[in-house]
Design an enzyme around this catalytic site. Structure first.
Site: not given
Ligand code: CDP
Length: 587
Positions: A286, A288, A290
Site C-alpha cells: 500500500n 505507506c 506497512e
Molecule cells: O490516520 P489514518 O487512519 O486516516 O491513516 P494513516 O494511518 O495515516 O494511513 C494508513 C494508510 O491509509 C496508508 O498507508 C495508505 O494506504 C492509506 N492512505 C491513503 O490512501 N491516502 C492518504 N491520504 C492517507 C493514507
C-alpha cells in the site's frame, strides 16, 4: 486549541451526515455507530459486543483506521479498508486498460492502492503482431496518475498510490528518475523492488542484467520460455542489456537523497517472511508501505494508543499496564476481524482474496510519547528495549486472540497448518502459540502492522504518530477541509502538554527528543528492533538532515538491508517532491 483540532477532524472526516444533516450529534455517537457496525458481524450477543467495542473506542485507546470511523454503519458506498494492491497488469492494451478501470473503481471507493508495473514491456519494445512500439511502464503510470487526479476531483475520499518496479526491469533507470520534475506523478509514491542477488551484485561491483519478460520470481530460476500475455507466441526471457550494479544502486541513492524518491522494498525478505508464502508472491505494498500485499490483496488497519496504558506517567513508578494492553489487543483483533465481514470492497476479487486470508493490521500509535512518559529517550538502548517489549507483547496477544477466534469461529480459509507453521515469522513465536495454531488453526493470516496514523493520532489528542518520534513539541498545522481549503491550528504534542501541566516552569528533560534531533541511524535502529514482531510491515520515515553526507546516506540503506528491514523510506528536505502523504494530506 488541542480539542479544537480533534473536533475539526471529527466534523470534517468522521462525523456522519445524511443529506447534509448530522446523524452523529456528538463524538460518542460516532463511537456507538462504529461499535454497533462491528458488532453486527457477530451471530449472538450483539449488544454486548457493541458495548465492549464502545468501551474500547471511547477513550481513544483503540483507533480504527480513519476509513472505518468515517464509513462504518453509514449508507456511504465506501470501503472500510485502507490498503489494496491491484491484480497483475497484463502486458497488452486490453490488459492495461482493464487494470486502469479496476484501479479507478478502487480509488473511487477510497483506499491506498499499490501496483507492480514490472509486467509491462520496456519502452521501445516492438509489439510483434502490430508492429507498434511500446511506451513503457512509466508512460502508463502517467495515465494512472491522471486517473487518480480525476477521481479525486469528483470528491472521492483522498487516497494515494504506490508504484513498484523490479530492479532488473529494463526501464528501471527511467523509473528512478520519474518524479524528479516538479509536478510529475504527484499521486504516486515509488519503490524499487530490490532483490538479494542485486544487493550481492552491488557489493561485488558486478554487472547487472536487465531482463524482460522478467523471471518468474516464484520459480527462483529464469523461466526462459515464460508465457507472456499479449504476445502471439511465448517469448523467451532475455537480457536486454547489462549495467553496473553499483552504478544502478548509486542512481537509486542519488535520487532518494535529492528527491526523497524512490524508496526501496527488500523483495526477497518480504516474500521469505510472508506467512502466506506458500500461496502468494508479493510485489507491491500500500502507499505507506506497512502492508505488503499479493495481487488483489487487501488489509484493514487499527492502532492501540499506547499513551493510554502508561501508569504514573513522568514518575519513577511509571510503567505500562501490560495486562490491559493484552485485553485490549484481544478485543481489537476481534473488531478488525469483524470489519472484514461488514465492509464493502471495490472489487469482488479483493473481497474474495480478503475473505480467504482475513489479513488484518493491528498496530500501535503514540510510541514516542509513551517512551517520554516513561522517562526514556527514543534514541537509547533502554527506549528501544522497552518499545520492543511492548511490540512483542502486542504481537503475541494478537496471535493468541486470533487462535481463540479460530476456535470460536473458523480458521481463515487459506490456512494450511504445515505450510503456515513453516513460515519464519511463525517459527519465531513461542512454542505454545505454535502448538495452538497446529491444534486450532488461526483466524487471520497476518495480524500486526504499524501504520503512519497521520490523521487518527491528531484526532486522539495529538499523540505522536505510529512509531515515529515527535516531529515538533508544539507546531502550527494545516488541515485539509472538504472544500479543498486548509484550516490552521496550533497544536501541542500530548506528552509534552501533560508534562508541562505536571511540571510547570521546569526545564524540559533530555528525553523529549524530536525527529530532527535524532540521528538517522537511531531512527533506523528503532524500526529494525521492532520489525521481528511485525508480520506485515512498518511505515517509518527516517528523517535525514539536509547536510547529511551522501556516503553516510548510502551506508544507511546498506544498514537497513542488513538489519532485517522490509523496506526503507527516508526524507531529506528537497524542493521538488516532498512526501506526498504529508500529515496535511489528511484523508
Ligand atoms: O490516520 P489514518 O487512519 O486516516 O491513516 P494513516 O494511518 O495515516 O494511513 C494508513 C494508510 O491509509 C496508508 O498507508 C495508505 O494506504 C492509506 N492512505 C491513503 O490512501 N491516502 C492518504 N491520504 C492517507 C493514507
Amino acid at each position: 486549541m488541542q480539542s479544537d483540532i480533534a473536533n475539526h477532524i471529527w466534523e470534517t472526516k468522521y462525523r456522519y451526515y445524511l443529506d447534509g444533516n448530522p446523524v452523529d450529534t456528538a463524538i460518542s455517537d460516532t463511537w456507538q455507530r462504529v461499535a454497533l457496525a462491528a458488532a453486527q458481524a457477530e451471530t449472538e450477543s450483539i449488544e454486548l459486543w457493541q458495548q465492549r467495542f464502545y468501551e474500547l473506542l471511547k477513550d481513544f485507546r483503540f483507533l480504527p483506521g480513519g476509513r472505518i470511523l468515517a464509513g462504518a454503519g453509514t449508507d456511504k458506498d465506501v470501503t472500510l479498508f485502507n490498503c489494496f494492491v491491484m491484480g497483475t497488469i497484463e502486458d497488452s492494451m486490453d490488459g492495461i486498460f482493464d487494470a486502469l478501470k479496476e484501479a479507478a473503481i478502487t480509488m473511487q471507493q477510497g483506499g491506498g492502492v499499490g501496483y507492480d508495473f514490472s509486467t509491462l514491456r520496456p519502452r521501445g519494445f516492438v509489439a510483434h503482431h502490430r508492429g507498434t512500439v511500446a511506451s513503457g511502464p512509466v508512460s502508463f503510470m502517467r495515465i494512472w496518475d491522471a486517473m487518480c487526479a480525476t477521481v479525486l476531483s469528483t470528491g472521492a475520499r483522498r487516497g494515494a498510490m504506490m508504484a513498484t518496479l523490479r530492479c532488473d526491469h529494463p526501464d528501471i533507470e527511467e523509473f528512478i528518475h520519474a518524479k524528479q520534475q516538479s509536478g510529475a506523478l504527484t499521486h504516486f509514491n515509488l519503490s524499487v523492488l530490490v532483490t538479494d542477488t542485486f544487493m550481492e551484485a552491488v557489493s561485488n561491483d558486478d554487472d547487472w542484467p536487465l531482463i524482460f519478460p522478467l523471471e518468474d520470481p516464484a520459480a527462483g530460476t529464469a523461466d526462459l520460455l515464460a508465457e507472456w500475455p499479449g504476445y502471439e507466441q511465448p517469448v523467451p526471457c532475455k537480457i536486454v542489456r547489462r549495467i553496473n550494479a553499483q552504478k544502478l544502486w548509486q542512481q537509486i541513492m542519488r535520487g532518494t537523497y535529492a528527491y526523497a524518491e524512490p524508496g526501496v522494498l527488500f523483495y526477497d525478505r518480504i516474500n521469505r517472511e510472508n506467512n502466506l508464502a506458500y500461496r502468494e508472491t508479493i510485489a507491491a505494498t500500500n502507499p505507506c508501505g506497512e502492508i505488503p500485499l499479493p495481487p488483489y490483496g487487501a488489509c484493514n488497519l487499527g492502532s492501540l494508543n499506547l499513551t493510554c496504558y502508561v501508569q504514573d506517567p513522568f514518575s519513577s513508578r511509571a510503567q505500562i499496564d501490560m495486562a490491559r494492553l493484552q485485553a485490549d489487543a484481544r478485543l481489537a483483533v476481534r473488531f478488525l476481524d469483524n470489519v472484514i465481514d461488514i465492509s464493502r470492497f471495490p472489487l469482488a476479487r479483493h473481497q474474495a482474496y480478503e475473505s480467504g486470508s482475513r489479513r488484518i493490521g493491528l498496530g500501535i500509535t503514540g510510541l514516542a510519547d509513551t517512551l517520554m512518559m516513561l522517562g526514556l529517550a527514543y534514541a537509547s538502548d533502554t527506549g528501544r528495549a522497552q518499545a520492543e517489549a511492548i511490540l512483542q507483547h502486542l504481537c503475541h496477544s494478537a496471535y493468541a486472540a486470533s487462535i481463540e477466534l479460530a476456535r470460536e469461529k473458523t480458521p481463515f480459509p487459506f490456512f494450511q497448518a504445515d505450510d503456515y507453521l513453516r513460515s519464519p515469522f511463525i517459527r519465531r513465536l513461542p512454542d505454545k502459540l505454535q502448538q495452538q495454531i497446529r491444534q486450532y488453526g488461526i483466524r487471520n493470516s497476518h495480524l500486526v502492522a504499524i501504520a503512519p496514523t497521520g490523521t487518527i493520532s491528531l484526532f486522539a489528542r495529538n499523540v505522536s504518530s505510529g512509531i515515529e518520534p515527535v516531529y515538533d513539541l508544539s507546531a502550527s498545522r494545516r488541515v485539509l477541509n472538504h472544500d479543498g481549503e486548509f484550516n490552521q491550528f496550533t497544536i501541542e504534542d500530548d506528552a509534552w502538554r501533560q508534562w508541562r501541566q505536571q511540571h510547570p516552569d521546569q526545564p524540559t528533560p533530555d528525553y523529549f527528543q524530536t525527529a530532527l534531533q535524532i540521528a538517522p541511524r537511531d531512527h533506523l535502529k528503532m524500526q529494525a528492533q521492532l520489525q521481528p514482531h511485525v508480520d506485515n510491515a512498518i511505515s517509518k520515515t527516517i528523517n535525514v538532515p539536509q547536510d547529511y553526507p551522501f556516503e553516510e546516506f548510502v551506508d544507511l540503506y546498506r544498514l537497513a538491508y542488513e538489519s532485517g528491514l522490509k523496506g526503507c523510506t527516508t526524507y531529506r528536505p528537497n524542493p521538488v517532491t516532498g512526501a506526498i502523504l504529508s500529515s496535511d494530506d489528511i484523508q
